[in-house]
Design a protein around this motif. Structure first.
Motif, mmCIF file in Angstrom:
data_model
loop_
_atom_site.group_PDB
_atom_site.id
_atom_site.type_symbol
_atom_site.label_atom_id
_atom_site.label_comp_id
_atom_site.label_asym_id
_atom_site.label_seq_id
_atom_site.Cartn_x
_atom_site.Cartn_y
_atom_site.Cartn_z
ATOM 1 N N VAL A 1 12.835 -5.750 8.568
ATOM 2 C CA VAL A 1 12.772 -6.367 9.888
ATOM 3 C C VAL A 1 11.495 -7.189 9.867
ATOM 4 O O VAL A 1 10.412 -6.661 9.593
ATOM 5 C CB VAL A 1 12.742 -5.318 11.018
ATOM 6 N N LYS A 2 11.629 -8.489 10.098
ATOM 7 C CA LYS A 2 10.435 -9.326 10.084
ATOM 8 C C LYS A 2 10.156 -9.844 11.483
ATOM 9 O O LYS A 2 11.066 -10.125 12.251
ATOM 10 C CB LYS A 2 10.516 -10.437 9.048
ATOM 11 N N LEU A 3 8.878 -9.917 11.775
ATOM 12 C CA LEU A 3 8.430 -10.342 13.091
ATOM 13 C C LEU A 3 7.370 -11.424 12.902
ATOM 14 O O LEU A 3 6.415 -11.232 12.137
ATOM 15 C CB LEU A 3 7.844 -9.135 13.832
ATOM 16 N N LEU B 1 11.856 -8.626 21.066
ATOM 17 C CA LEU B 1 13.162 -8.403 20.428
ATOM 18 C C LEU B 1 13.843 -9.693 19.955
ATOM 19 O O LEU B 1 14.322 -9.749 18.821
ATOM 20 C CB LEU B 1 14.078 -7.603 21.355
ATOM 21 N N PRO B 2 13.898 -10.742 20.759
ATOM 22 C CA PRO B 2 14.580 -11.965 20.293
ATOM 23 C C PRO B 2 13.941 -12.611 19.063
ATOM 24 O O PRO B 2 14.571 -13.415 18.379
ATOM 25 C CB PRO B 2 14.495 -12.914 21.491
ATOM 26 N N TYR B 3 12.691 -12.274 18.779
ATOM 27 C CA TYR B 3 11.982 -12.878 17.649
ATOM 28 C C TYR B 3 12.115 -12.063 16.366
ATOM 29 O O TYR B 3 11.795 -12.552 15.284
ATOM 30 C CB TYR B 3 10.501 -13.059 17.993
ATOM 31 N N ALA B 4 12.530 -10.814 16.489
ATOM 32 C CA ALA B 4 12.695 -9.951 15.316
ATOM 33 C C ALA B 4 13.959 -10.355 14.563
ATOM 34 O O ALA B 4 14.959 -10.734 15.168
ATOM 35 C CB ALA B 4 12.769 -8.494 15.746
ATOM 36 N N GLU B 5 13.897 -10.263 13.265
ATOM 37 C CA GLU B 5 15.014 -10.696 12.416
ATOM 38 C C GLU B 5 15.220 -9.700 11.282
ATOM 39 O O GLU B 5 14.257 -9.219 10.694
ATOM 40 C CB GLU B 5 14.655 -12.070 11.848
ATOM 41 N N ILE B 6 16.475 -9.400 10.975
ATOM 42 C CA ILE B 6 16.799 -8.537 9.844
ATOM 43 C C ILE B 6 17.041 -9.421 8.632
ATOM 44 O O ILE B 6 17.746 -10.422 8.710
ATOM 45 C CB ILE B 6 18.047 -7.677 10.133
ATOM 46 N N ALA B 7 16.445 -9.040 7.521
ATOM 47 C CA ALA B 7 16.626 -9.772 6.260
ATOM 48 C C ALA B 7 16.936 -8.764 5.163
ATOM 49 O O ALA B 7 16.288 -7.723 5.071
ATOM 50 C CB ALA B 7 15.375 -10.557 5.920
ATOM 51 N N THR B 8 17.939 -9.071 4.342
ATOM 52 C CA THR B 8 18.311 -8.211 3.222
ATOM 53 C C THR B 8 17.951 -8.913 1.924
ATOM 54 O O THR B 8 18.206 -10.107 1.761
ATOM 55 C CB THR B 8 19.818 -7.891 3.261
ATOM 56 N N TYR B 9 17.340 -8.169 1.016
ATOM 57 C CA TYR B 9 16.909 -8.707 -0.266
ATOM 58 C C TYR B 9 17.566 -7.934 -1.394
ATOM 59 O O TYR B 9 17.721 -6.716 -1.313
ATOM 60 C CB TYR B 9 15.382 -8.621 -0.391
ATOM 61 N N LYS B 10 17.924 -8.642 -2.451
ATOM 62 C CA LYS B 10 18.493 -8.014 -3.652
ATOM 63 C C LYS B 10 17.362 -7.545 -4.555
ATOM 64 O O LYS B 10 16.205 -7.939 -4.390
ATOM 65 C CB LYS B 10 19.365 -9.027 -4.391
ATOM 66 N N THR C 1 5.070 -10.474 9.667
ATOM 67 C CA THR C 1 4.814 -9.104 9.263
ATOM 68 C C THR C 1 6.169 -8.478 9.011
ATOM 69 O O THR C 1 7.130 -8.735 9.761
ATOM 70 C CB THR C 1 4.055 -8.333 10.357
ATOM 71 N N TYR C 2 6.296 -7.676 7.957
ATOM 72 C CA TYR C 2 7.566 -7.085 7.546
ATOM 73 C C TYR C 2 7.526 -5.575 7.729
ATOM 74 O O TYR C 2 6.542 -4.934 7.381
ATOM 75 C CB TYR C 2 7.846 -7.406 6.074
ATOM 76 N N PHE C 3 8.620 -5.033 8.236
ATOM 77 C CA PHE C 3 8.788 -3.596 8.412
ATOM 78 C C PHE C 3 9.972 -3.185 7.555
ATOM 79 O O PHE C 3 11.046 -3.790 7.646
ATOM 80 C CB PHE C 3 9.058 -3.260 9.883
ATOM 81 N N ILE C 4 9.801 -2.173 6.706
ATOM 82 C CA ILE C 4 10.856 -1.786 5.772
ATOM 83 C C ILE C 4 11.815 -0.823 6.466
ATOM 84 O O ILE C 4 11.449 0.300 6.801
ATOM 85 C CB ILE C 4 10.268 -1.150 4.502
ATOM 86 N N ALA C 5 13.031 -1.290 6.683
ATOM 87 C CA ALA C 5 14.069 -0.463 7.295
ATOM 88 C C ALA C 5 14.735 0.412 6.245
ATOM 89 O O ALA C 5 15.052 1.575 6.501
ATOM 90 C CB ALA C 5 15.108 -1.337 7.993
ATOM 91 N N GLN C 6 14.953 -0.139 5.048
ATOM 92 C CA GLN C 6 15.560 0.597 3.937
ATOM 93 C C GLN C 6 15.073 0.001 2.634
ATOM 94 O O GLN C 6 14.967 -1.220 2.506
ATOM 95 C CB GLN C 6 17.093 0.518 3.986
ATOM 96 N N GLY C 7 14.754 0.866 1.673
ATOM 97 C CA GLY C 7 14.380 0.396 0.349
ATOM 98 C C GLY C 7 12.894 0.476 0.084
ATOM 99 O O GLY C 7 12.130 1.035 0.871
ATOM 100 N N ASN C 8 12.501 -0.116 -1.039
ATOM 101 C CA ASN C 8 11.104 -0.143 -1.471
ATOM 102 C C ASN C 8 10.718 -1.573 -1.804
ATOM 103 O O ASN C 8 11.526 -2.343 -2.327
ATOM 104 C CB ASN C 8 10.886 0.728 -2.713
ATOM 105 N N ILE C 9 9.457 -1.882 -1.543
ATOM 106 C CA ILE C 9 8.912 -3.209 -1.824
ATOM 107 C C ILE C 9 7.686 -3.047 -2.715
ATOM 108 O O ILE C 9 6.826 -2.208 -2.449
ATOM 109 C CB ILE C 9 8.514 -3.939 -0.524
ATOM 110 N N GLN C 10 7.619 -3.852 -3.767
ATOM 111 C CA GLN C 10 6.451 -3.835 -4.647
ATOM 112 C C GLN C 10 5.533 -4.991 -4.267
ATOM 113 O O GLN C 10 5.976 -6.126 -4.138
ATOM 114 C CB GLN C 10 6.857 -3.963 -6.100
ATOM 115 N N LEU C 11 4.254 -4.663 -4.087
ATOM 116 C CA LEU C 11 3.225 -5.657 -3.800
ATOM 117 C C LEU C 11 2.318 -5.758 -5.023
ATOM 118 O O LEU C 11 1.904 -4.734 -5.573
ATOM 119 C CB LEU C 11 2.392 -5.229 -2.584
ATOM 120 N N THR C 12 2.020 -6.974 -5.458
ATOM 121 C CA THR C 12 1.141 -7.168 -6.609
ATOM 122 C C THR C 12 0.197 -8.334 -6.341
ATOM 123 O O THR C 12 0.570 -9.309 -5.685
ATOM 124 C CB THR C 12 1.931 -7.470 -7.901
#
Length: 142
Positions: A102-104, A29-38, A53-64
């Motif tokens: 949420v990034k870990l 838990l202490p290592y997990a961090e919330i990050a918001t992206y525009k 490693t990133y976990f999507i809490a809200q939204g969509n992410i495009q990988l290319t």
């Protein structure tokens, strides 16, 4: 974003974290961090050192990766190659609209997989669909 999230609430609802031993959850838990992206904000570029490693809490992410495009949605994970030492991201990622992640750190994923390898199934295969981790049979001999 409509509502702020807490890491604890996210860990209670995300399939990867749901079945992790409570003591292990408390340790990471202490290592997990919330990050918001525009919208269109870059998260990482192909070839960057894979530190998280990133976990999507809200939204969509495009990988290319130049040839292929993939959309990851709320509840899914990406950047899982970070769980293995000396790796680099195999693709670039950016937010499609506003996104909360949420990034870990990769070293926490590695430690977790060593103590609870069965949760790796949810990291790599079932991140969106909550189901308890089960052993995965990779090879059978007849």
């Amino acid at each position: 974003m409509s509502a702020q999230i807490s890491i604890v609430d996210f860990m209670r609802s995300n399939p990867f974290f749901m079945y992790i031993d409570p003591a292990e959850k408390a340790r990471i838990l202490p290592y997990a961090e919330i990050a918001t992206y525009k919208a269109d904000q870059v998260i990482f570029k192909q070839g960057d050192k894979a530190n998280n490693t990133y976990f999507i809490a809200q939204g969509n992410i495009q990988l290319t990766n130049g040839r292929h495009k993939l959309i990851k949605e709320t509840g899914e994970a990406f950047g899982t190659e970070a769980a293995f030492s000396n790796n680099y991201y195999e693709y670039s990622s950016h937010a499609q609209g506003e996104a909360t992640l949420v990034k870990l750190p990769s070293e926490m994923i590695v430690k977790l997989l060593k103590t609870q390898p069965e949760v790796g199934i949810n990291l790599f295969f079932h991140t969106k669909n909550p189901e308890p981790p089960t052993p995965c049979l990779l090879y059978t001999s007849d």
